[in-house]
Design a protein around this motif. Structure first.
Motif, PDB file in Angstrom:
ATOM      1  N   THR A  24      61.492  87.141 -72.561  1.00 13.10           N
ATOM      2  CA  THR A  24      60.462  88.075 -72.984  1.00 13.10           C
ATOM      3  C   THR A  24      60.938  89.503 -72.706  1.00 13.10           C
ATOM      4  O   THR A  24      61.413  89.802 -71.615  1.00 13.10           O
ATOM      5  N   SER A 205      61.040  81.155 -79.233  1.00  8.09           N
ATOM      6  CA  SER A 205      61.485  81.965 -78.098  1.00  8.09           C
ATOM      7  C   SER A 205      62.260  83.194 -78.533  1.00  8.09           C
ATOM      8  O   SER A 205      62.383  84.156 -77.769  1.00  8.09           O
ATOM      9  N   VAL A 208      60.814  88.233 -80.680  1.00  7.39           N
ATOM     10  CA  VAL A 208      60.587  89.128 -79.538  1.00  7.39           C
ATOM     11  C   VAL A 208      59.658  90.294 -79.862  1.00  7.39           C
ATOM     12  O   VAL A 208      59.261  91.031 -78.965  1.00  7.39           O
ATOM     13  N   ASN A 247      53.226  88.608 -75.246  1.00 13.90           N
ATOM     14  CA  ASN A 247      54.622  88.743 -74.834  1.00 13.90           C
ATOM     15  C   ASN A 247      55.469  89.540 -75.814  1.00 13.90           C
ATOM     16  O   ASN A 247      56.587  89.955 -75.480  1.00 13.90           O
ATOM     17  N   LYS A 277      54.738  97.318 -73.902  1.00 16.08           N
ATOM     18  CA  LYS A 277      55.203  96.601 -75.092  1.00 16.08           C
ATOM     19  C   LYS A 277      55.478  97.474 -76.313  1.00 16.08           C
ATOM     20  O   LYS A 277      55.996  96.965 -77.311  1.00 16.08           O
TER      21      LYS A 277
END
Length: 405
Positions: A24, A205, A208, A247, A277
């Motif tokens: 992350t 995963s 991003v 995330n 973020k």
């Protein structure tokens, strides 16, 4: 010798990408960091999927795993993967039906549906795929070679971008409605689409981050209220992404085709609800800003429009991602050569993150042409290799990471 040096650096960066992509990411000051607080520099390429067929380009040319392996071997560590709200809100459409619908709506007819048959011959799984499951297949293939993905909402109504008459430029709910520029840009549907894609991205995963919208552009009296609509609706979009996928990085662009974030200097966006973020993005091409060979004037302009956001310790400070730049790969004009020399020097000196436009050597359909040849593409029309192998040297020090927290 110079080429070999860059080749070695690119090889090393590709090895590192397989380590960092599954973590992350977050921001600190002007940096994008992984969970170990190590810098992750984005060295991306744009892969379009926002056209009328509503799937990532190139599957009629090569098997998906061959394309993603090439991206890895070329030295890129991420892909800016574009999509339309049309696709996000109709994710279960069969790819076969999407080709048929595009053939009808564009008037391309059998020449476009024939590309579907060719695509299935290269990627047999397409015969039972939906548009969204095709995105999943592409993302999973990128994941297998350690490539990060940033999902970019390029438009609402699928098709070539961008102009002030394509109906995708500015929110329809904002002040100063202009039919030509906003007829497809339904704000509520946009927010639904962002939420849907942010939720979709959670299962991978290597996804991003997500971008809010490509190249916002106002006309007439739109955006004539000191950017009040931009602050308001961008805030809603950022919140939609962050709520659905906490995330993910939230990528925010400015106005005037993403060339201008200068207004944040005096009035920063409230990022308090978004944590660490937010990443700023901007675009520049040889036609975007005046490039006459006067590099100091050009880079000063870039600094005033966006580059100042990298200055640390300010209320507006954040990572700045040049998410589109490009030039004709088969033979850049004199103006493009000046542009590239100035831009690559500026980007290298600032060690900034970037994404080249574009990967694709062709489009299924673009502006009346089936299997359109993309001259800005780093890949040849058949997606088999470099269109111009001097690309690596052309951007020079932009590949390398020289700064960090």
């Amino acid at each position: 010798m110079v080429f070999n040096l860059f080749a070695r650096l690119i090889f090393l960066s590709s090895l590192l990408s397989s380590i960092v992509y599954a973590q992350t990411l977050h921001t600190s000051s002007r940096w994008i960091l992984n969970s170990s607080n190590q810098r992750v520099k984005l060295r991306c390429v744009n892969w379009a999927g926002h056209g009328e067929v509503n799937i990532p380009e190139g599957l009629q040319a090569q098997p998906v795993d061959k394309i993603t392996s090439w991206i890895k071997s070329a030295g890129f560590n991420c892909v800016r993967l574009t999509y339309s709200i049309d696709m996000a809100l109709n994710p279960n459409q069969q790819v076969s039906a999407s080709f048929t619908a595009a053939a009808s709506s564009t008037g391309a007819g059998s020449s476009l549906t024939a590309l579907y048959t060719t695509a299935v011959s290269k990627n047999s799984w397409l015969s039972s795929a939906t548009t969204l499951s095709t995105y999943a297949k592409v993302i999973t293939s990128l994941e297998s070679v350690g490539i990060m993905v940033i999902l970019d909402n390029h438009n609402s109504h699928a098709g070539w971008c961008c102009s002030t008459s394509d109906g995708n430029g500015w929110w329809a709910s904002a002040s100063g409605y202009n039919d030509a520029n906003s007829r497809y840009f339904d704000t509520a549907k946009w927010l639904q689409g962002l939420t849907a894609m942010a939720t979709f991205g959670k299962q991978f995963s290597n996804v991003v981050g997500l971008s809010l919208r490509n190249e916002l552009r106002a006309v007439g009296s739109q955006d004539g209220n000191s950017h009040a609509d931009w602050y308001n609706i961008v805030g809603q979009g950022a919140s939609a992404i962050h709520t659905a996928n906490p995330n993910a990085l939230v990528i925010v662009g400015g106005v005037n085709y993403a060339t201008d974030l200068g207004f944040l200097y005096s009035k920063p966006l409230d990022r308090s609800s978004l944590g660490d973020k937010v990443v700023w993005e901007f675009h520049t091409y040889s036609w975007s800003n005046s490039v006459t060979g006067d590099c100091p004037a050009y880079t000063t302009l870039l600094g005033n429009l966006a580059g100042y956001l990298l200055v640390q310790g300010k209320t507006y400070t954040g990572p700045l991602w040049l998410s589109e730049f490009g030039w004709a790969q088969n033979g850049p004009t004199a103006l493009e050569q000046k542009y590239l020399a100035c831009l690559s020097s500026y980007m290298t000196n600032n060690d900034a993150d970037w994404a080249y436009w574009a990967l694709q050597g062709s489009y299924y359909y673009r502006e009346g042409v089936v299997n359109y040849d993309e001259g800005f593409g780093v890949l040849t029309k058949d997606w088999s290799g470099w269109r111009n192998s001097s690309f690596v040297n052309a951007i020079g020090g932009m590949w390398t990471q020289t700064q960090g927290p």
